[in-house]
Design a protein around this motif. Structure first.
Motif, PDB file in Angstrom:
ATOM      1  N   LEU A  12     -87.964  -9.959 -40.821  1.00 46.63           N
ATOM      2  CA  LEU A  12     -87.603 -11.364 -41.023  1.00 46.63           C
ATOM      3  C   LEU A  12     -86.826 -11.929 -39.837  1.00 46.63           C
ATOM      4  CD1 LEU A  12     -86.686 -11.345 -44.818  1.00 46.63           C
ATOM      5  CD2 LEU A  12     -88.767 -12.215 -43.730  1.00 46.63           C
ATOM      6  N   SER A  18     -96.315 -11.171 -41.633  1.00 43.80           N
ATOM      7  CA  SER A  18     -94.955 -10.665 -41.818  1.00 43.80           C
ATOM      8  C   SER A  18     -94.544 -10.709 -43.285  1.00 43.80           C
ATOM      9  CB  SER A  18     -93.975 -11.467 -40.985  1.00 43.80           C
ATOM     10  OG  SER A  18     -94.309 -11.372 -39.632  1.00 43.80           O
ATOM     11  N   LEU A  19     -94.860 -11.802 -43.958  1.00 43.06           N
ATOM     12  CA  LEU A  19     -94.539 -11.892 -45.388  1.00 43.06           C
ATOM     13  C   LEU A  19     -95.346 -10.883 -46.194  1.00 43.06           C
ATOM     14  CD1 LEU A  19     -94.178 -15.744 -45.853  1.00 43.06           C
ATOM     15  CD2 LEU A  19     -92.376 -14.013 -45.794  1.00 43.06           C
ATOM     16  N   VAL A  21     -90.618 -17.720 -34.379  1.00 45.15           N
ATOM     17  CA  VAL A  21     -91.001 -19.077 -34.793  1.00 45.15           C
ATOM     18  C   VAL A  21     -90.051 -20.102 -34.194  1.00 45.15           C
ATOM     19  CG1 VAL A  21     -91.203 -20.616 -36.793  1.00 45.15           C
ATOM     20  CG2 VAL A  21     -92.198 -18.332 -36.879  1.00 45.15           C
ATOM     21  N   MET A  24     -96.567 -15.510 -39.504  1.00 43.24           N
ATOM     22  CA  MET A  24     -95.703 -15.619 -40.674  1.00 43.24           C
ATOM     23  C   MET A  24     -96.352 -14.984 -41.903  1.00 43.24           C
ATOM     24  SD  MET A  24     -94.209 -19.448 -40.027  1.00 43.24           S
ATOM     25  CE  MET A  24     -93.472 -19.597 -41.619  1.00 43.24           C
ATOM     26  N   TRP A  25     -97.641 -15.215 -42.096  1.00 48.65           N
ATOM     27  CA  TRP A  25     -98.340 -14.661 -43.250  1.00 48.65           C
ATOM     28  C   TRP A  25     -98.358 -13.134 -43.181  1.00 48.65           C
ATOM     29  CZ3 TRP A  25    -102.768 -11.694 -43.652  1.00 48.65           C
ATOM     30  CH2 TRP A  25    -103.219 -11.473 -44.956  1.00 48.65           C
ATOM     31  N   VAL A  41     -99.049 -19.197 -35.425  1.00 51.27           N
ATOM     32  CA  VAL A  41     -97.715 -19.074 -36.022  1.00 51.27           C
ATOM     33  C   VAL A  41     -97.843 -18.820 -37.523  1.00 51.27           C
ATOM     34  CG1 VAL A  41     -95.617 -20.364 -36.604  1.00 51.27           C
ATOM     35  CG2 VAL A  41     -96.447 -20.344 -34.264  1.00 51.27           C
ATOM     36  N   ILE A  42     -98.760 -19.518 -38.173  1.00 50.22           N
ATOM     37  CA  ILE A  42     -98.985 -19.282 -39.607  1.00 50.22           C
ATOM     38  C   ILE A  42     -99.512 -17.871 -39.834  1.00 50.22           C
ATOM     39  CG2 ILE A  42    -100.462 -19.958 -41.554  1.00 50.22           C
ATOM     40  CD1 ILE A  42    -100.065 -22.875 -40.599  1.00 50.22           C
ATOM     41  N   VAL A  60     -89.420 -12.430 -36.939  1.00 47.73           N
ATOM     42  CA  VAL A  60     -90.309 -13.572 -37.198  1.00 47.73           C
ATOM     43  C   VAL A  60     -89.543 -14.882 -37.079  1.00 47.73           C
ATOM     44  CG1 VAL A  60     -91.686 -14.704 -38.976  1.00 47.73           C
ATOM     45  CG2 VAL A  60     -91.947 -12.288 -38.566  1.00 47.73           C
ATOM     46  N   SER A  61     -88.328 -14.921 -37.588  1.00 50.07           N
ATOM     47  CA  SER A  61     -87.524 -16.135 -37.483  1.00 50.07           C
ATOM     48  C   SER A  61     -87.255 -16.486 -36.020  1.00 50.07           C
ATOM     49  CB  SER A  61     -86.188 -15.959 -38.202  1.00 50.07           C
ATOM     50  OG  SER A  61     -86.378 -15.624 -39.538  1.00 50.07           O
ATOM     51  N   CYS A 106     -91.577 -22.643 -31.429  1.00 51.57           N
ATOM     52  CA  CYS A 106     -91.626 -24.068 -31.798  1.00 51.57           C
ATOM     53  C   CYS A 106     -90.717 -24.904 -30.898  1.00 51.57           C
ATOM     54  CB  CYS A 106     -91.253 -24.252 -33.257  1.00 51.57           C
ATOM     55  SG  CYS A 106     -92.491 -23.583 -34.389  1.00 51.57           S
TER      56      CYS A 106
END
Length: 169
Positions: A98, A61-62, A105, A58-59, A54-55, A101-102, A109
């Motif tokens: 975004l 994507s950012l 996640v 997120m990384w 997940v990290i 990814v949102s 989760c």
């Protein structure tokens, strides 16, 4: 796949009665009772794997959003914002990334929280098993619609279909 070898070896059909204790259980199958050592090790490995990936998602994507922002800053002098009332392709791509990814996640989760709750709850609940199925299928169901929302082909198809509807009306 290596994480679930123990689960694959011990999986059996779901029984019509309630089993009390630590077990990996879904709507259609379950495992034999897991020992305390196996359950702690299994849970720890799954949590570490999920956090890592997940990290990583997120990384990346950012990082992509950052590249799009830098590209927009460099190309801003080429395209004047006053000439086009539409938002730039970089902004549309950033919003899509975004949003995807949102959603990923959140659903990932949420699914994991329910699965771990079911894993450690002494009495198994079939409603919660169904909820894990819903959570795990939400992202693959929503993702294509988010991607199609910004597609030029989809908007052209929609506009041509609406023109045909107006003509035949």
């Amino acid at each position: 796949m290596l994480i679930y070898i123990y689960i694959i070896e011990t999986v059996e059909a779901d029984h019509n009665f309630t089993i009390v204790g630590l077990e990996y259980s879904t709507l259609h199958c379950q495992t034999n009772q897991l020992g305390q050592n196996h359950s702690v090790a299994f849970g720890s490995v799954v949590i570490i794997r999920d956090l890592l990936f997940v990290i990583l998602v997120m990384w990346s994507s950012l990082y992509t959003v950052n590249l799009l922002y830098k590209h927009r800053q460099r190309a801003q002098h080429i395209h004047s914002p006053s000439l086009s009332p539409q938002s730039s392709p970089e902004i549309k791509a950033t919003h899509t990334i975004l949003l995807l990814v949102s959603c990923f996640v959140f659903f990932h989760c949420s699914n994991n929280f329910v699965v771990f709750y079911l894993f450690h709850k002494p009495e198994k609940n079939s409603r919660l098993k169904r909820i894990t199925g819903i959570f795990s299928s939400c992202y693959p169901t929503i993702c294509p619609f988010v991607l199609l929302k910004n597609s030029k082909i989809t908007s052209k198809l929609t506009s041509s279909l609406s023109k045909l509807r107006i003509i035949f009306s």
